[in-house]
Design a protein around this motif. Structure first.
Motif, PDB file in Angstrom:
ATOM      1  N   TRP A 192       0.831  -1.201   0.000  1.00  0.00           N
ATOM      2  CA  TRP A 192       0.000   0.000   0.000  1.00  0.00           C
ATOM      3  C   TRP A 192       0.875   1.264   0.000  1.00  0.00           C
ATOM      4  N   SER A 193       1.948   1.226   0.765  1.00  0.00           N
ATOM      5  CA  SER A 193       2.861   2.368   0.795  1.00  0.00           C
ATOM      6  C   SER A 193       3.514   2.568  -0.564  1.00  0.00           C
ATOM      7  N   LEU A 194       3.899   1.462  -1.200  1.00  0.00           N
ATOM      8  CA  LEU A 194       4.521   1.568  -2.528  1.00  0.00           C
ATOM      9  C   LEU A 194       3.517   2.091  -3.555  1.00  0.00           C
ATOM     10  N   LYS A 195       2.247   1.657  -3.437  1.00  0.00           N
ATOM     11  CA  LYS A 195       1.226   2.166  -4.362  1.00  0.00           C
ATOM     12  C   LYS A 195       0.999   3.662  -4.172  1.00  0.00           C
ATOM     13  N   ALA A 196       0.973   4.080  -2.890  1.00  0.00           N
ATOM     14  CA  ALA A 196       0.810   5.515  -2.621  1.00  0.00           C
ATOM     15  C   ALA A 196       1.987   6.312  -3.179  1.00  0.00           C
ATOM     16  N   LEU A 197       3.199   5.760  -3.013  1.00  0.00           N
ATOM     17  CA  LEU A 197       4.382   6.433  -3.546  1.00  0.00           C
ATOM     18  C   LEU A 197       4.342   6.482  -5.069  1.00  0.00           C
ATOM     19  N   ARG A 201       4.203   9.670  -7.657  1.00  0.00           N
ATOM     20  CA  ARG A 201       5.145   9.854  -8.758  1.00  0.00           C
ATOM     21  C   ARG A 201       4.412  10.050 -10.086  1.00  0.00           C
ATOM     22  N   ILE A 202       3.305   9.308 -10.246  1.00  0.00           N
ATOM     23  CA  ILE A 202       2.529   9.479 -11.481  1.00  0.00           C
ATOM     24  C   ILE A 202       1.950  10.885 -11.551  1.00  0.00           C
ATOM     25  N   ALA A 203       1.463  11.375 -10.398  1.00  0.00           N
ATOM     26  CA  ALA A 203       0.936  12.747 -10.374  1.00  0.00           C
ATOM     27  C   ALA A 203       2.025  13.754 -10.727  1.00  0.00           C
ATOM     28  N   THR A 204       3.206  13.551 -10.191  1.00  0.00           N
ATOM     29  CA  THR A 204       4.331  14.445 -10.515  1.00  0.00           C
ATOM     30  C   THR A 204       4.677  14.354 -11.992  1.00  0.00           C
ATOM     31  N   LEU A 205       4.662  13.102 -12.525  1.00  0.00           N
ATOM     32  CA  LEU A 205       4.976  12.912 -13.945  1.00  0.00           C
ATOM     33  C   LEU A 205       3.914  13.559 -14.832  1.00  0.00           C
ATOM     34  N   ASP A 206       2.633  13.480 -14.409  1.00  0.00           N
ATOM     35  CA  ASP A 206       1.569  14.130 -15.180  1.00  0.00           C
ATOM     36  C   ASP A 206       1.801  15.642 -15.243  1.00  0.00           C
ATOM     37  N   ALA A 207       2.179  16.211 -14.102  1.00  0.00           N
ATOM     38  CA  ALA A 207       2.455  17.654 -14.096  1.00  0.00           C
ATOM     39  C   ALA A 207       3.630  17.976 -15.001  1.00  0.00           C
ATOM     40  N   THR A 208       4.646  17.123 -15.003  1.00  0.00           N
ATOM     41  CA  THR A 208       5.817  17.350 -15.851  1.00  0.00           C
ATOM     42  C   THR A 208       5.437  17.268 -17.325  1.00  0.00           C
ATOM     43  N   ALA A 230       2.899   5.138 -18.686  1.00  0.00           N
ATOM     44  CA  ALA A 230       2.128   3.916 -18.932  1.00  0.00           C
ATOM     45  C   ALA A 230       2.708   2.735 -18.161  1.00  0.00           C
ATOM     46  N   GLN A 231       4.036   2.679 -18.108  1.00  0.00           N
ATOM     47  CA  GLN A 231       4.676   1.598 -17.350  1.00  0.00           C
ATOM     48  C   GLN A 231       4.371   1.706 -15.864  1.00  0.00           C
ATOM     49  N   MET A 232       4.379   2.931 -15.350  1.00  0.00           N
ATOM     50  CA  MET A 232       4.097   3.130 -13.928  1.00  0.00           C
ATOM     51  C   MET A 232       2.645   2.827 -13.602  1.00  0.00           C
ATOM     52  N   VAL A 233       1.728   3.217 -14.510  1.00  0.00           N
ATOM     53  CA  VAL A 233       0.312   2.944 -14.289  1.00  0.00           C
ATOM     54  C   VAL A 233       0.032   1.455 -14.362  1.00  0.00           C
ATOM     55  N   LEU A 234       0.779   0.755 -15.218  1.00  0.00           N
ATOM     56  CA  LEU A 234       0.566  -0.685 -15.369  1.00  0.00           C
ATOM     57  C   LEU A 234       0.748  -1.419 -14.050  1.00  0.00           C
ATOM     58  N   GLY A 235       1.683  -0.961 -13.236  1.00  0.00           N
ATOM     59  CA  GLY A 235       1.906  -1.604 -11.948  1.00  0.00           C
ATOM     60  C   GLY A 235       0.786  -1.405 -10.963  1.00  0.00           C
ATOM     61  N   LEU A 236      -0.097  -0.422 -11.237  1.00  0.00           N
ATOM     62  CA  LEU A 236      -1.218  -0.148 -10.335  1.00  0.00           C
ATOM     63  C   LEU A 236      -2.530  -0.744 -10.833  1.00  0.00           C
ATOM     64  N   SER A 237      -2.485  -1.427 -11.974  1.00  0.00           N
ATOM     65  CA  SER A 237      -3.712  -1.987 -12.534  1.00  0.00           C
ATOM     66  C   SER A 237      -3.892  -3.416 -12.037  1.00  0.00           C
ATOM     67  N   LYS A 238      -5.129  -3.828 -11.920  1.00  0.00           N
ATOM     68  CA  LYS A 238      -5.444  -5.187 -11.488  1.00  0.00           C
ATOM     69  C   LYS A 238      -5.383  -6.112 -12.690  1.00  0.00           C
TER      70      LYS A 238
END
Length: 246
Positions: A192-197, A201-208, A230-238
């Motif tokens: 859960w902590s890794l998902k939050a982190l 990071r995805i939010a920061t990348l979106d802003a970038t 896309a690679q980072m989001v893939l790790g959060l998908s079921k």
């Protein structure tokens, strides 16, 4: 390449980690077997001692009967030499009663010895049967109990490998009755902590990416950032693929 067993079949495997489970099951069986062996030796010695005393008593009774028979024969011969028929009749009745009593005593001792010997064999048979049954029961219990520990460890090893590849969504849980629940809960908190982190990071990348688009960055840079996202989001998908539950 062999086809993996379906989850419902692998869920019934008792020896998840044969080396670990058989090792500690064998230790449990060995300790109990040693205790039973000591008890068996003590009980066996006690039974053998009783049987030996019964044998000695039987030999003494046989000896006493033989001596009684010899004494009776000598007494009869002495009375016969006296030539007194009435005395011979009285003595004969007394000697016959003595012989019957000696035979009865011998028979009682022999019956007692046979009973002790039968009890000794019965105790030995019960000990052997109980030892075999207890060994089988302990083996099954040992494998079952160690499975409750090995199963969660095996599952966490597999899930850690998944997390190591960046797949942070974990939907599996321990079976009812499994051990190491605290450790598994700690592992879940880590994911859960890794998902939050990762979400941060995805939010920061979106802003970038948004700033890069506004600043007119080259398409190559934007494509690279979008691929990374896309690679980072893939790790959060079921994932919809079924995973084995052990």
């Amino acid at each position: 390449m062999s086809t993996p067993a379906p989850p419902e079949l692998r869920n019934r495997i008792w020896l998840i980690n044969p080396r670990f489970q058989l090792k500690y099951t064998g230790m449990l069986v060995a300790v109990v077997a040693l205790v039973m062996l000591v008890l068996g030796v003590v009980i066996g010695k006690t039974a053998n001692t009783a049987a030996r005393y019964a044998q000695i008593a039987t030999l003494q009774a046989e000896k006493a009967m033989k001596e009684s028979q010899v004494n009776s024969q000598l007494t009869r011969e002495s009375v016969l030499m006296s030539g007194n028929p009435e005395l011979l009749k009285v003595v004969e009745e007394g000697l016959s009663e003595t012989d019957r009593q000696a035979e009865a005593n011998l028979q009682a001792v022999q019956n007692n010895r046979a009973e002790i010997e039968m009890q000794r064999k019965l105790v030995l048979g019960v000990l052997i049967f109980a030892g075999v049954v207890l060994t089988l029961v302990l083996t099954v219990m040992g494998v079952f109990i160690t499975r409750r520990v090995v199963g969660p460890v095996h599952k966490m090893k597999r899930l850690l490998r998944r997390v190591g590849t960046g797949r942070l969504v974990v939907t599996e849980r321990l079976r009812r009755g499994d051990e190491l629940e605290d450790l598994f809960d700690t592992f879940m908190q880590m994911t859960w902590s890794l998902k939050a982190l990762q979400t941060g990071r995805i939010a920061t990348l979106d802003a970038t990416i948004h700033k890069a688009e506004e600043s007119g960055a080259s398409p190559e840079v934007l494509d690279g950032l979008r691929v990374l996202r896309a690679q980072m989001v893939l790790g959060l998908s079921k994932r919809l693929t079924r995973t084995s539950i052990i």
